[in-house]
Scaffold this motif. Structure first.
Motif, PDB file in Angstrom:
ATOM      1  N   ILE A  97     -18.187  16.210 -45.692  1.00 33.10           N
ATOM      2  CA  ILE A  97     -19.595  16.193 -46.122  1.00 33.10           C
ATOM      3  C   ILE A  97     -19.919  17.373 -47.049  1.00 33.10           C
ATOM      4  CG2 ILE A  97     -20.631  17.611 -44.290  1.00 33.10           C
ATOM      5  CD1 ILE A  97     -22.860  15.514 -44.117  1.00 33.10           C
ATOM      6  N   ASP A 113     -30.240  11.439 -37.408  1.00 30.80           N
ATOM      7  CA  ASP A 113     -28.917  10.832 -37.564  1.00 30.80           C
ATOM      8  C   ASP A 113     -28.972   9.523 -38.349  1.00 30.80           C
ATOM      9  OD1 ASP A 113     -26.003  10.674 -36.832  1.00 30.80           O
ATOM     10  OD2 ASP A 113     -26.697   8.868 -35.803  1.00 30.80           O
ATOM     11  N   LEU A 171     -25.698   8.850 -46.477  1.00 33.33           N
ATOM     12  CA  LEU A 171     -24.263   8.961 -46.717  1.00 33.33           C
ATOM     13  C   LEU A 171     -23.646   7.648 -47.178  1.00 33.33           C
ATOM     14  CD1 LEU A 171     -23.267  11.265 -43.722  1.00 33.33           C
ATOM     15  CD2 LEU A 171     -23.145  11.853 -46.145  1.00 33.33           C
ATOM     16  N   LEU A 230     -24.080  20.170 -40.036  1.00 35.27           N
ATOM     17  CA  LEU A 230     -23.744  18.885 -40.653  1.00 35.27           C
ATOM     18  C   LEU A 230     -22.246  18.614 -40.587  1.00 35.27           C
ATOM     19  CD1 LEU A 230     -26.131  19.053 -43.739  1.00 35.27           C
ATOM     20  CD2 LEU A 230     -26.326  17.490 -41.794  1.00 35.27           C
ATOM     21  N   ALA A 286     -21.413  17.423 -37.173  1.00 38.54           N
ATOM     22  CA  ALA A 286     -21.913  16.072 -36.895  1.00 38.54           C
ATOM     23  C   ALA A 286     -21.170  14.993 -37.680  1.00 38.54           C
ATOM     24  CB  ALA A 286     -23.412  15.999 -37.199  1.00 38.54           C
ATOM     25  N   TYR A 287     -20.758  15.310 -38.930  1.00 40.41           N
ATOM     26  CA  TYR A 287     -20.246  14.253 -39.815  1.00 40.41           C
ATOM     27  C   TYR A 287     -18.896  14.577 -40.448  1.00 40.41           C
ATOM     28  CZ  TYR A 287     -25.098  13.002 -39.207  1.00 40.41           C
ATOM     29  OH  TYR A 287     -26.314  12.697 -38.643  1.00 40.41           O
ATOM     30  N   ALA A 340     -29.462  10.343 -41.988  1.00 28.33           N
ATOM     31  CA  ALA A 340     -28.249  10.940 -42.544  1.00 28.33           C
ATOM     32  C   ALA A 340     -27.201   9.875 -42.847  1.00 28.33           C
ATOM     33  CB  ALA A 340     -27.689  11.982 -41.575  1.00 28.33           C
ATOM     34  N   LYS A 341     -26.998   8.957 -41.911  1.00 23.73           N
ATOM     35  CA  LYS A 341     -25.997   7.906 -42.124  1.00 23.73           C
ATOM     36  C   LYS A 341     -26.407   6.970 -43.252  1.00 23.73           C
ATOM     37  CE  LYS A 341     -24.080   7.984 -37.456  1.00 23.73           C
ATOM     38  NZ  LYS A 341     -24.011   7.316 -36.138  1.00 23.73           N
TER      39      LYS A 341
END
Length: 387
Positions: free
Chosen positions: A175, A124, A131, A167, A170-171, A127-128
């Protein structure tokens, strides 16, 4: 004279030569994908949509070397390089990604997968961080490992959709236009064209579930699965055909991994990249959106692959999703079963590799049990059995 006038005569001639009325069971070509391949095609019942590439022209990607700066426009970077301007950069190192601040004229893409396959989780924090970057595409969904591990084509696509779904959950669905899909292209020339075409279709359908109509960004690289330590020239031929499959099918970026196995030289790196140059500038196949569109054979196997891929995706979702089935070992077992069956075909000579199981130079043989594990997704080359 129409096709309908010709075909019955053709069929009657073949029946006479084969001395049987059931010619199609004899002429049917067996394959490991479970795809029904007919001996000839005179039409396609449902022409498929011609989906565009994300990029106008396929990026020809080289591993970075300072000698290429003047002539190459797209690089894979594993380490920081100063003063690279007006280039397309594919970042292949998560530590490097954390230090990059793209300028306005730069195009940066991430080749970093945030899935931790061993722990069956998403990183996580990574990923953040990705992003938050001003990249054209921030997160990579990597299914190249699955191809190199022996997964079937429909398994690769189904898994790609399942990872994308994780994904999204989660986001959020936004995305979807921040993803880049990294895939390896195998040696089954027309099937690999159909793979990329089918993936575009099912991903477009998947995105519609969230109110979008997106086409996936596809980064295609040559496979290691069919490469051998001996006879590197044959590796070069195989990877050239793989690149052609990817370009014809409309990949957004292509990359040729080194055709030498377990070693690399400046010369081999240069030759590997120049395969792409020859294909692009001599054949001009990097500019088409879908050059195989309209081929009855490719259309038919594209449709079948798309249907099988979507069915597997639904099966994964009904089972709890990609990460859950990874925790249970189900995904690993599916790939293992497919890979072992494929390796048996190599062992039996149904899949022929010159210099490996056809005219081999070495009298060495390892067992399938030594090479594969049903608990782990790992890259295995067919030739390892004989090396």
């Amino acid at each position: 004279m129409s096709n309908t006038d010709i075909l019955p005569n053709w069929e009657n001639l073949v029946k006479k030569q084969l001395k049987t009325e059931d010619i199609y069971s004899i002429l049917k070509k067996e394959n490991l994908e479970g795809i029904d391949v007919r001996p000839f095609y005179s039409e396609v019942h449902q022409p498929l949509v011609n989906l565009p590439k994300v990029e106008e022209s396929t990026h020809l990607v080289a591993r970075y070397h300072e000698s290429l700066e003047e002539d190459v426009f797209a690089f894979i970077l594993d380490h920081n390089v100063e003063h690279l301007e007006e280039k397309t950069i594919f970042v292949n190192n998560k530590d490097l990604a954390g230090h990059i601040s793209p300028k306005e004229e730069d195009q940066y893409f991430s080749l970093i997968d945030v899935f931790n396959e061993n722990e069956c989780t998403i990183d996580d924090q990574l990923a953040k961080e990705l992003l938050s970057k001003d990249f054209k595409r921030n997160i990579c969904v990597d299914i190249s490992l699955h191809q190199n591990a022996g997964a079937a084509i429909y398994q690769q696509i189904g898994i790609a959709l399942a990872k994308a779904k994780e994904l999204v959950e989660a986001y959020g669905p936004d995305i979807l236009n921040k993803l880049i899909f990294r895939t390896a292209i195998g040696g089954n020339y027309f099937f690999e064209m159909a793979k990329l075409r089918a993936f575009k279709i099912v991903f477009n359908q998947f995105s519609r579930e969230y109110g979008f109509s997106d086409t996936p960004y596809i980064f295609a690289e040559t496979s290691s699965r069919n490469k051998a330590i001996a006879d590197s020239e044959n590796n070069l031929i195989r990877s050239t055909l793989e690149l052609a499959s990817a370009m014809i099918a409309g990949a957004d970026a292509v990359f040729s991994t080194n055709y030498l196995v377990n070693r690399s030289t400046d010369n081999s790196e240069e030759i590997s990249f120049k395969q792409q140059i020859v294909l692009a500038y001599e054949s001009i196949i990097n500019v088409f959106e879908d050059a195989s569109n309209g081929s009855y054979y490719v259309e038919d196997i594209t449709r079948q692959i798309a249907e099988k891929s979507w069915a597997l995706f639904i099966e994964i979702e009904e089972g709890g999703g990609y990460l859950e089935l990874m925790k249970q070992g189900i995904i690993q077992k599916k790939i293992y079963d497919q890979a072992v069956e494929e390796q048996k075909w190599v062992e039996e000579g149904k899949i022929k590799l010159i210099g490996v199981n056809l005219y081999p130079k070495l009298d060495v043989k390892r067992s399938i049990e030594e090479m594969y594990s049903e608990k782990e997704i790992k890259a295995v080359r067919w030739a390892e059995m004989f090396e």
